[in-house]
Motif scaffolding. Structure first.
Motif, PDB file in Angstrom:
ATOM      1  N   GLU A   1      44.063   8.308 -37.373  1.00  0.00           N
ATOM      2  CA  GLU A   1      43.782   6.847 -37.206  1.00  0.00           C
ATOM      3  C   GLU A   1      42.605   6.078 -37.918  1.00  0.00           C
TER       4      GLU A   1
ATOM      5  N   GLY B   1      39.362  10.680 -27.321  1.00  0.00           N
ATOM      6  CA  GLY B   1      38.957  10.644 -28.893  1.00  0.00           C
ATOM      7  C   GLY B   1      38.210  12.093 -29.438  1.00  0.00           C
TER       8      GLY B   1
ATOM      9  N   GLU C   1      39.359   6.909 -26.013  1.00  0.00           N
ATOM     10  CA  GLU C   1      39.381   6.045 -26.822  1.00  0.00           C
ATOM     11  C   GLU C   1      38.028   5.776 -28.064  1.00  0.00           C
TER      12      GLU C   1
ATOM     13  N   LYS D   1      37.568   4.658 -32.087  1.00  0.00           N
ATOM     14  CA  LYS D   1      38.731   4.126 -32.137  1.00  0.00           C
ATOM     15  C   LYS D   1      38.028   2.262 -33.460  1.00  0.00           C
TER      16      LYS D   1
END
Length: 475
Positions: free
Chosen positions: A258, A291, A327, A330
């Motif tokens: 990501e 995560g 997360e 992120k």
């Protein structure tokens, strides 16, 4: 004329100087550092040696246009990022090409390098589907702007030297089918022209979701990593090796990701690729995932060819525990926060709950991971949130502190400072999701709240409600 008028009424290239009664022309600074270096590349738009902090509010309403967006520049100083010496830019600013457009997202992606070779950093910005370069000038700052020719659909940006000629280049994610990557090679002229351009098919139906540049192979030439997804599923990331002719025609597949950052965390001369992995390859599961970071250590053969490692909040020394929706990773940023020559990684954890109950939901946090001879580990790791001693503000649900991160040496002490965004931070009762930025100073022991600087749109004279300042920082 106030700074709000600068943004909304169209008088661009004006900054408020410290102790000045009226706005005056502003400032900016210089040289890019190799992608494999420990320190973050310097964004210095007035050439004073202090790194400047660029943060985007791409969801802001400007001139009545929803999500038209703006960006802010807080210039560096001996006291760090300055809230009195700043600039604001949007597509509504005088001298900036184009006009505010709905979903133009001006400032969502930015990259700083000395694109015209005058010794001062310039700022490339995506907005209104194109790429605009704001030109820096020694002693003055960002003073003019040009739309880059040959780019009509820009969604992502990354800067690096992909052909080793010591002139910075721009990789642009265009979002076009099968031709989702365009490379603009320097030098650049102030009329918006590159020395040459190339298209690089990525092998994916849609353009890259992120672009990350750095020297992974240790040859002194930057490489490029692109991440990809299609609908609800992630796809392989792609590693494009840089060389004397530019980026390779055919990339090498690497792990789905990501987010990504490249930095030399073990000081072996090879940039290491740090990514947040996608759980089960399902993009839709990312907001609910705790995560996990994966480190693909650099080598002459590429990322992860000789060594990989994983880190999460259950790893030894890493603050916190794995919890659904945290997360971890992120947002990622790299720089040398303690000045030891090893690159360190800041990890955004915007879904972290602080305290108990609804008031602590998704308040957010940032974890500092230090590099060292053994690479990236939990040794010396620290956690920062709005409840940490010395950090201004208060723990509030939905702030998402850590959703955006950036690094740079704003006080010129040889240690990088960390800019943290909380796009969900509210201003007053009429300014929901105004967003805010905190800049934590680097020190010999790592990041510190001593001398921390914080600001929201109101401090800068910018639009507040729904702006979500701190959503993005320099890549």
């Amino acid at each position: 004329m106030g700074v709000t008028a600068v943004l909304l009424a169209g008088s661009a290239f004006v900054a408020v100087q410290a102790n000045a009664g009226t706005p005056a022309k502003s400032t900016a600074g210089a040289a890019a550092i190799s992608g494999k270096a420990a320190a973050a590349p310097k964004a210095d738009f007035d050439g004073d040696g202090y790194a400047d902090t660029v943060s985007g509010a791409p969801r802001a309403t400007v001139a009545g246009q929803q999500y038209a967006g703006y960006l802010t520049v807080a210039y560096g100083s001996a006291k760090g990022a300055s809230t009195t010496h700043r600039q604001l830019f949007s597509a509504n600013s005088a001298g900036v090409p184009g006009d505010p457009e709905p979903y133009g997202n001006f400032g969502r992606n930015t990259a700083a390098r000395d694109f015209d070779g005058d010794g001062v950093s310039d700022l490339a910005v995506t907005g209104n589907k194109g790429v605009i370069v704001l030109w820096g000038e020694k002693g003055k700052g960002l003073t003019s702007a040009t739309q880059m020719s040959g780019v009509t659909n820009a969604t992502r940006l990354a800067a690096g030297d992909f052909d080793g000629d010591k002139k910075p280049d721009l990789a642009v994610g265009t979002g076009d089918f099968d031709q989702g990557l365009k490379v603009l090679y320097g030098g650049f002229t102030r009329d918006g022209k590159a020395a040459r351009t190339d298209d690089r098919p990525t092998g994916h139906e849609f353009g890259p979701t992120t672009l990350t540049a750095g020297d992974i192979t240790g040859d002194g030439i930057d490489d490029l990593v692109t991440t990809h997804a299609f609908e609800e599923m992630s796809e392989s990331s792609e590693f494009f090796k840089g060389g004397k002719d530019g980026l390779a025609d055919k990339p090498q597949h690497v792990t789905d990701a990501e987010t990504a950052v490249i930095a030399d965390v073990n000081k072996d001369g090879f940039g290491d690729l740090v990514i947040r992995t996608v759980p089960g390859g399902v993009v839709e599961d990312l907001p609910h995932d705790h995560g996990t970071l994966k480190v693909l250590y650099g080598s002459a053969e590429g990322p992860g060819a000789k060594r990989t490692a994983k880190l999460d909040q259950n790893s030894a020394g890493v603050p916190g525990v794995n919890e659904d929706g945290d997360e971890f990773g992120k947002a990622l940023a790299a720089g040398d926060v303690n000045g030891d020559g090893y690159a360190d990684i800041a990890v955004g954890v915007p879904g972290e709950d602080v305290g108990s109950g609804a008031g602590g939901k998704d308040t957010g946090a940032v974890v500092q991971l230090l590099g060292g001879k053994d690479g990236l580990t939990g040794t010396g790791a620290k956690n920062w949130d709005q409840g940490s001693p010395g950090v201004p503000g208060a723990v509030e649900a939905g702030d998402r502190f850590g959703a955006g991160l950036g690094m740079g040496d704003t006080d010129k002490d040889g240690r990088d400072d960390l800019a943290v965004g909380a796009p969900g931070e509210d201003g007053d009762s009429t300014a929901v999701d105004a967003g805010a930025v905190w800049v934590l100073r680097g020190a010999s022991g790592g990041l510190t709240a001593e001398g921390v600087v914080s600001y929201g749109p109101k401090t800068l004279g910018a639009p507040e409600s729904g702006s979500q300042l701190g959503s993005s920082f320099l890549r």
